[in-house]
Design an enzyme around this catalytic site. Structure first.
Site, PDB file in Angstrom:
ATOM      1  N   HIS A  54       0.816  -1.221   0.000  1.00 45.81           N
ATOM      2  CA  HIS A  54       0.000   0.000   0.000  1.00 45.81           C
ATOM      3  C   HIS A  54       0.851   1.273   0.000  1.00 45.81           C
ATOM      4  O   HIS A  54       0.345   2.348  -0.312  1.00 45.81           O
ATOM      5  CB  HIS A  54      -0.988  -0.004   1.175  1.00 45.81           C
ATOM      6  CG  HIS A  54      -0.389   0.237   2.524  1.00 45.81           C
ATOM      7  ND1 HIS A  54      -0.104  -0.784   3.406  1.00 45.81           N
ATOM      8  CD2 HIS A  54      -0.029   1.375   3.162  1.00 45.81           C
ATOM      9  CE1 HIS A  54       0.393  -0.287   4.513  1.00 45.81           C
ATOM     10  NE2 HIS A  54       0.452   1.029   4.393  1.00 45.81           N
ATOM     11  N   ASP A  84       0.372  -7.766   1.539  1.00 41.65           N
ATOM     12  CA  ASP A  84       0.736  -6.354   1.589  1.00 41.65           C
ATOM     13  C   ASP A  84       2.254  -6.159   1.600  1.00 41.65           C
ATOM     14  O   ASP A  84       2.777  -5.280   2.288  1.00 41.65           O
ATOM     15  CB  ASP A  84       0.114  -5.659   2.812  1.00 41.65           C
ATOM     16  CG  ASP A  84       0.042  -4.136   2.643  1.00 41.65           C
ATOM     17  OD1 ASP A  84       0.270  -3.660   1.513  1.00 41.65           O
ATOM     18  OD2 ASP A  84      -0.224  -3.437   3.631  1.00 41.65           O
ATOM     19  N   SER A 160       4.639   2.534   7.975  1.00 46.39           N
ATOM     20  CA  SER A 160       4.313   1.374   7.142  1.00 46.39           C
ATOM     21  C   SER A 160       5.511   0.963   6.299  1.00 46.39           C
ATOM     22  O   SER A 160       6.117   1.785   5.613  1.00 46.39           O
ATOM     23  CB  SER A 160       3.139   1.696   6.216  1.00 46.39           C
ATOM     24  OG  SER A 160       1.955   1.839   6.941  1.00 46.39           O
TER      25      SER A 160
END
Length: 262
Positions: A54, A84, A160
């Protein structure tokens, strides 16, 4: 670990519309590229790195900033949206500091961990916590199986794709998600893709171009009190096998219907 964790800037192919007062009168708008930011972890001296899918989704141009403020362009090697995870390669012939993989299966609940990343564009931020839970599935209604490490190390926007490491500085997870009250900020729980899963994804993407998924060959469901009562069994934990696929790995291993995998 700090020197092997990078800041990633993703200039997306998708653009957003910007309006000002003059635009409203003239009926015109201007399009600007979307810019996303996150973290990444270098895992080899020649510049291969892991981040979250993402973070680089719909990427047009990807730039990597190292801890010593050098900026490089990176190319996208492959992605796996289900886990992911994305793999990038820094363009250049330099030798880079990198993080070693640890065996995430050997982590223990209560073990101290460190999260390293770039929250809110603050480079090289380190937070500490413990492993709160293992094999956490955040969406049991999704057909895609999840198995996150849960930790209470503070992880926020921009973390992230950053590193979750043990006391030796070895990689045990890729920080991926947080639970939030809707404001997108940390409130006590964060989740990381275990390093063993990330390592397999990287190896498969580099060798095959996609992730090779194993199929056990069973049908059934997770046990709880209600399921156990319905099946008239005493076990309230484990996976109940209702059916075994013929000639599958499960069948060859000797698993049968009504078995419980604990």
């Amino acid at each position: 670990t700090i020197d092997a964790v990078v800041h990633i800037t993703n200039t997306s192919k998708n653009k957003y519309q910007h309006y000002n007062l003059w635009d409203l009168f003239s009926g015109s708008t201007k399009s600007y590229p979307r810019v996303g930011m996150g973290s990444g972890v270098i895992v080899s001296p020649d510049g291969y790195l892991i981040t979250n899918n993402h973070v680089i989704e719909n990427a047009g141009q990807i730039e990597v900033t190292t801890n010593d403020n050098r900026i490089f362009t990176a190319e996208l090697i492959g992605t796996d949206p289900s886990s992911d995870i994305a793999v990038l390669k820094i363009i250049g012939d330099q030798s880079f500091p990198y993080v070693r993989f640890a065996d995430s299966d050997q982590t223990r609940i209560g073990e101290w961990v460190l999260a390293v990343g770039n929250p809110f564009n603050l480079n090289s931020t380190v937070t500490a916590g413990i492993i709160s839970a293992k094999a956490r599935d955040l969406n049991p209604y999704d057909a895609t199986s999840q198995s996150f490490l849960q930790t209470d190390a503070a992880v926020n926007s921009g973390n992230s794709g950053g590193a979750l490491v043990n006391n030796d500085g070895d990689l045990i997870g890729i920080n991926t998600a947080i639970t939030s009250n809707g404001m997108g900020t940390f409130i006590g729980y964060s989740f990381a893709v275990p390093s063993n899963i990330a390592k397999k994804v990287i190896e498969d993407l580099m060798e095959f171009g996609n992730v090779q998924t194993a199929i056990l060959g069973v049908r059934g469901g997770e046990l709880n009190s209600a399921a156990a009562e319905n099946l008239e069994i005493a076990n309230t934990e484990g996976f109940y096998i209702s059916e075994v696929t013929e000639n599958s790995g499960a069948a060859k291993a000797g698993l049968k219907a009504n078995d419980i995998i604990i």
